[in-house]
Design a protein around this motif. Structure first.
Motif, PDB file in Angstrom:
ATOM      1  N   MET A  49       0.947  -1.187  -0.158  1.00  0.00           N
ATOM      2  CA  MET A  49      -0.059   0.143  -0.114  1.00  0.00           C
ATOM      3  C   MET A  49       0.805   1.256   0.000  1.00  0.00           C
ATOM      4  O   MET A  49       0.391   2.111  -0.737  1.00  0.00           O
ATOM      5  N   LYS A  50       2.036   1.104   0.620  1.00  0.00           N
ATOM      6  CA  LYS A  50       2.881   2.517   0.664  1.00  0.00           C
ATOM      7  C   LYS A  50       3.570   2.558  -0.648  1.00  0.00           C
ATOM      8  O   LYS A  50       3.623   3.917  -0.830  1.00  0.00           O
ATOM      9  N   TYR A  51       3.964   1.744  -1.247  1.00  0.00           N
ATOM     10  CA  TYR A  51       4.968   1.975  -2.268  1.00  0.00           C
ATOM     11  C   TYR A  51       4.261   1.710  -3.714  1.00  0.00           C
ATOM     12  O   TYR A  51       4.818   2.022  -4.811  1.00  0.00           O
ATOM     13  N   THR A  52       2.795   1.457  -3.603  1.00  0.00           N
ATOM     14  CA  THR A  52       2.557   1.010  -5.030  1.00  0.00           C
ATOM     15  C   THR A  52       1.373   2.116  -5.006  1.00  0.00           C
ATOM     16  O   THR A  52       0.289   2.098  -4.486  1.00  0.00           O
ATOM     17  N   LYS A  53       1.439   2.954  -5.755  1.00  0.00           N
ATOM     18  CA  LYS A  53       0.389   4.342  -6.152  1.00  0.00           C
ATOM     19  C   LYS A  53      -0.946   3.729  -6.362  1.00  0.00           C
ATOM     20  O   LYS A  53      -2.202   4.092  -5.950  1.00  0.00           O
ATOM     21  N   LYS A  54      -0.997   2.816  -7.506  1.00  0.00           N
ATOM     22  CA  LYS A  54      -2.099   2.286  -7.968  1.00  0.00           C
ATOM     23  C   LYS A  54      -3.129   1.797  -6.868  1.00  0.00           C
ATOM     24  O   LYS A  54      -4.394   1.768  -7.061  1.00  0.00           O
ATOM     25  N   HIS A  55      -2.254   1.135  -5.798  1.00  0.00           N
ATOM     26  CA  HIS A  55      -3.270   0.637  -4.715  1.00  0.00           C
ATOM     27  C   HIS A  55      -3.298   1.268  -3.416  1.00  0.00           C
ATOM     28  O   HIS A  55      -3.510   0.655  -2.245  1.00  0.00           O
ATOM     29  N   LYS A  56      -2.972   2.624  -3.465  1.00  0.00           N
ATOM     30  CA  LYS A  56      -3.258   3.260  -2.193  1.00  0.00           C
ATOM     31  C   LYS A  56      -4.731   3.614  -1.834  1.00  0.00           C
ATOM     32  O   LYS A  56      -5.486   3.322  -2.667  1.00  0.00           O
ATOM     33  N   LEU A  57      -4.954   3.823  -0.883  1.00  0.00           N
ATOM     34  CA  LEU A  57      -6.393   3.986  -0.398  1.00  0.00           C
ATOM     35  C   LEU A  57      -7.328   5.288  -1.033  1.00  0.00           C
ATOM     36  O   LEU A  57      -6.225   6.279  -1.168  1.00  0.00           O
ATOM     37  N   PRO A  58      -8.260   5.015  -1.661  1.00  0.00           N
ATOM     38  CA  PRO A  58      -8.710   6.142  -2.353  1.00  0.00           C
ATOM     39  C   PRO A  58      -9.449   7.268  -1.550  1.00  0.00           C
ATOM     40  O   PRO A  58     -10.515   7.855  -1.774  1.00  0.00           O
ATOM     41  N   PHE A  59      -8.825   7.403  -0.280  1.00  0.00           N
ATOM     42  CA  PHE A  59      -9.290   8.489   0.573  1.00  0.00           C
ATOM     43  C   PHE A  59      -8.243   8.801   1.868  1.00  0.00           C
ATOM     44  O   PHE A  59      -7.294   7.934   1.877  1.00  0.00           O
ATOM     45  N   CYS A  60      -8.214   9.974   2.112  1.00  0.00           N
ATOM     46  CA  CYS A  60      -7.104  10.270   3.098  1.00  0.00           C
ATOM     47  C   CYS A  60      -7.344   9.825   4.483  1.00  0.00           C
ATOM     48  O   CYS A  60      -8.474  10.057   5.087  1.00  0.00           O
ATOM     49  N   LEU A  61      -6.711   9.121   5.314  1.00  0.00           N
ATOM     50  CA  LEU A  61      -6.749   8.694   6.569  1.00  0.00           C
ATOM     51  C   LEU A  61      -5.844   9.524   7.552  1.00  0.00           C
ATOM     52  O   LEU A  61      -4.617   9.620   7.513  1.00  0.00           O
ATOM     53  N   SER A  62      -6.525  10.319   8.423  1.00  0.00           N
ATOM     54  CA  SER A  62      -5.857  11.111   9.406  1.00  0.00           C
ATOM     55  C   SER A  62      -6.093  10.765  10.762  1.00  0.00           C
ATOM     56  O   SER A  62      -6.956  10.035  11.054  1.00  0.00           O
ATOM     57  N   LYS A  63      -5.459  11.570  11.728  1.00  0.00           N
ATOM     58  CA  LYS A  63      -5.681  11.175  13.129  1.00  0.00           C
ATOM     59  C   LYS A  63      -7.343  11.720  13.598  1.00  0.00           C
ATOM     60  O   LYS A  63      -7.803  11.059  14.280  1.00  0.00           O
ATOM     61  N   GLN A  64      -7.711  12.658  12.708  1.00  0.00           N
ATOM     62  CA  GLN A  64      -8.978  13.070  13.425  1.00  0.00           C
ATOM     63  C   GLN A  64      -9.896  11.835  12.989  1.00  0.00           C
ATOM     64  O   GLN A  64     -11.066  11.749  13.745  1.00  0.00           O
ATOM     65  N   ASN A  65      -9.738  10.927  12.034  1.00  0.00           N
ATOM     66  CA  ASN A  65     -10.605   9.893  11.769  1.00  0.00           C
ATOM     67  C   ASN A  65     -10.601   8.865  13.050  1.00  0.00           C
ATOM     68  O   ASN A  65     -11.794   8.158  13.223  1.00  0.00           O
ATOM     69  N   PHE A  66      -9.474   8.857  13.910  1.00  0.00           N
ATOM     70  CA  PHE A  66      -9.554   7.851  14.829  1.00  0.00           C
ATOM     71  C   PHE A  66     -10.140   8.479  16.031  1.00  0.00           C
ATOM     72  O   PHE A  66     -10.544   7.711  17.245  1.00  0.00           O
ATOM     73  N   TYR A  67     -10.601   9.765  16.048  1.00  0.00           N
ATOM     74  CA  TYR A  67     -11.558  10.301  16.990  1.00  0.00           C
ATOM     75  C   TYR A  67     -12.794  10.569  16.919  1.00  0.00           C
ATOM     76  O   TYR A  67     -13.452  10.897  17.642  1.00  0.00           O
ATOM     77  N   GLU A  68     -13.203   9.994  15.864  1.00  0.00           N
ATOM     78  CA  GLU A  68     -14.520  10.014  15.311  1.00  0.00           C
ATOM     79  C   GLU A  68     -15.586   8.982  16.138  1.00  0.00           C
ATOM     80  O   GLU A  68     -15.248   8.020  16.202  1.00  0.00           O
ATOM     81  N   LYS A  69     -16.513   9.524  16.829  1.00  0.00           N
ATOM     82  CA  LYS A  69     -17.262   8.686  17.693  1.00  0.00           C
ATOM     83  C   LYS A  69     -18.326   8.163  16.778  1.00  0.00           C
ATOM     84  O   LYS A  69     -18.687   8.524  15.739  1.00  0.00           O
ATOM     85  N   GLY A  70     -18.757   6.798  17.358  1.00  0.00           N
ATOM     86  CA  GLY A  70     -19.933   6.018  16.709  1.00  0.00           C
ATOM     87  C   GLY A  70     -19.419   4.865  15.557  1.00  0.00           C
ATOM     88  O   GLY A  70     -20.235   4.338  15.323  1.00  0.00           O
ATOM     89  N   THR A  71     -18.105   5.183  15.100  1.00  0.00           N
ATOM     90  CA  THR A  71     -17.770   4.139  14.166  1.00  0.00           C
ATOM     91  C   THR A  71     -17.777   2.906  14.430  1.00  0.00           C
ATOM     92  O   THR A  71     -18.011   1.951  13.691  1.00  0.00           O
ATOM     93  N   ILE A  72     -16.929   2.526  15.731  1.00  0.00           N
ATOM     94  CA  ILE A  72     -16.881   1.362  16.153  1.00  0.00           C
ATOM     95  C   ILE A  72     -18.355   0.432  16.386  1.00  0.00           C
ATOM     96  O   ILE A  72     -18.725  -0.582  16.184  1.00  0.00           O
ATOM     97  N   ILE A  73     -19.440   1.647  16.989  1.00  0.00           N
ATOM     98  CA  ILE A  73     -20.514   0.822  17.190  1.00  0.00           C
ATOM     99  C   ILE A  73     -21.367   0.332  15.537  1.00  0.00           C
ATOM    100  O   ILE A  73     -21.955  -0.639  15.639  1.00  0.00           O
ATOM    101  N   ARG A  74     -20.984   1.199  14.810  1.00  0.00           N
ATOM    102  CA  ARG A  74     -21.715   0.887  13.446  1.00  0.00           C
ATOM    103  C   ARG A  74     -20.957  -0.126  12.969  1.00  0.00           C
ATOM    104  O   ARG A  74     -21.636  -1.108  12.196  1.00  0.00           O
TER     105      ARG A  74
END
Length: 452
Positions: A216-241
């Motif tokens: 994932m890190k070194y293959t551009k074609k297979h990177k995640l099609p969205f940005c993952l930041s620290k803020q995403n880890f503080y989002e509430k309710g995701t684990i419940i979903r």
């Protein structure tokens, strides 16, 4: 954000993208099945019947733990697919962050439980005394690598949710090759028996996870099609979903494996030959049910994306296409298991008693493959639509009110044998199929959808 695979999920013909997505899943399942199968084959070649029994039973205990992880990752696949279908990249990132937090805690808990209670698990399983020490060792060594098993499945679940089944296949291919080589080294050369097979498994899983991170890190074609930041880890309710979708799947898969463990425990009372035979039969099931199992995963992702895009009609058409293909393959498997069970058993052992007993058990189980062809497609469709609670409820009813009671009753009859005990398998599958059909009809009426 969308890839070519995601576009074909949502637009155009259905059969081609569905099959193209299912084929890598099929090969992935083959390779995943080879983990346990290769362990069993190599141990069977270089070890004893007791060693076969230990790997078969220990493998079932580990599988019961692993399905908890795979069930939760299926919840991520469904939610991620729906987010991508609805074109919501922030929501997709929140789901991935929630998965990382949840699965780390779950894997840690499973590791502690399996290591501490491996001996108790073996006793509950009524493992034959000759196979007891090796069974305990196999469980504890495999459990020490649970974090790698979890991480591998987490990454694969993310890729499948994005509509990419090729990358998970690559990951498991690498792991399987390493596992085979290490099995031959540890078991064949160093004569480490079941401990060597377990060690080979966790090293190969760790290697696969490391490769996926670099991939994932070194293959551009297979990177995640969205940005993952620290803020995403503080989002509430995701684990419940994630738990709301993934927990019923996880619990369903877990109770299925628990029911298999209970049945194995019942059969273990009949001796080492019966234990080894049923163990071999269960390993073969993964290979023989490849097509419907692949379509179950494929439909989960395909249907989820179309649900996100509010296209229920397309999702339902995909179910019917998958069911037709699955049944054709299921009929071929039925013929194979009914008439050629002894040849299949030869893949694992040369012991004539075990071969004869395995063929007997497979003959009775053969009718199951005609029904699981539809059952797995139903479950994939239900999962993709987020109706995972039904899968849990019907699984509990089928296992604990039909399969286990019948297995026990048949096992205590005078002059019982594996053919008689195996009748419980297709009987429970038929009951499960009826439940799925009734729920499918109910679901169509709820959504006012016209079945094609």
């Amino acid at each position: 954000m969308e890839t070519i695979e995601q576009n074909t999920f949502l637009h155009g013909k259905i059969a081609r993208p569905l099959i193209q997505f299912a084929i890598p899943l099929m090969f992935s399942l083959i390779l995943q099945a080879l983990y346990g199968a290769v362990d069993l084959m190599v141990v069977g070649k270089f070890g004893t019947t007791a060693s076969i029994s230990a790997v078969a039973t220990g493998g079932q205990v580990m599988q019961s733990a692993t399905v908890i992880i795979t069930g939760l990752t299926m919840g991520v696949t469904v939610l991620l697919g729906q987010a991508i279908g609805a074109n919501k990249p922030k929501e997709a990132a929140n789901i991935v962050a929630g998965q990382i937090k949840l699965l780390f805690l779950v894997s840690l808990l499973l590791t502690i439980l399996l290591i501490c209670f491996a001996e108790q698990a073996a006793y509950i399983m009524h493992v034959p005394q000759a196979a007891l020490p090796e069974t305990i060792a196999y469980i504890r060594i495999c459990a020490s690598g649970m974090i790698f098993i979890t991480a591998y499945n987490a990454v694969s679940g993310i890729f499948r949710g994005m509509g990419n089944s090729h990358s998970p296949f690559l990951f498991v291919l690498i792991a399987c090759c390493i596992n085979i080589l290490l099995d031959l080294l540890f078991v064949g050369v160093f004569r480490m028996a079941t401990a060597g097979a377990a060690l080979a498994t966790i090293i190969s899983q760790a290697s696969s996870f490391l490769f996926s991170i670099l991939y994932m890190k070194y293959t551009k074609k297979h990177k995640l099609p969205f940005c993952l930041s620290k803020q995403n880890f503080y989002e509430k309710g995701t684990i419940i979903r994630i738990l709301s979708i993934g927990f019923p799947i996880s619990a369903q898969d877990f109770q299925v494996n628990v029911s298999f463990l209970i049945i194995t425990s019942i059969v273990n009372r009949l001796g080492v030959v019966a234990s080894a035979s049923v163990g071999i039969s269960e390993k073969l099931f993964i290979f023989l049910a490849l097509v419907p199992m692949s379509f179950m995963s494929a439909l989960s992702a395909f249907v989820a994306q179309n649900v996100g895009a509010n296209n229920i009609t397309r999702a339902t058409k995909a179910f019917f296409i998958a069911s037709k293909i699955s049944f054709f393959c299921g009929f071929l498997v039925f013929l194979m298991t009914f008439f050629c069970g002894d040849l299949l058993a030869l893949l694992f052992t040369k012991d004539p008693e075990v071969i004869a007993a395995t063929a007997l058990y497979l003959k009775g189980c053969s009718f199951e493959y005609l029904m699981t062809a539809f059952i797995f497609c139903f479950l994939g469709y239900f999962n993709g639509r987020g109706r995972t609670k039904f899968a849990l409820i019907q699984g509990i009813i089928t296992a604990f009110l039909v399969r286990i009671p019948l297995s026990y009753i048949f096992s205590i009859l005078p002059q019982t044998n594996l053919l008689l005990i195996s009748i419980a398998v297709p009987a429970s599958a038929f009951f499960e199929l009826l439940l799925c059909v009734f729920y499918f009809i109910k679901l169509q009426k709820e959504t006012k959808h016209i079945i094609p």
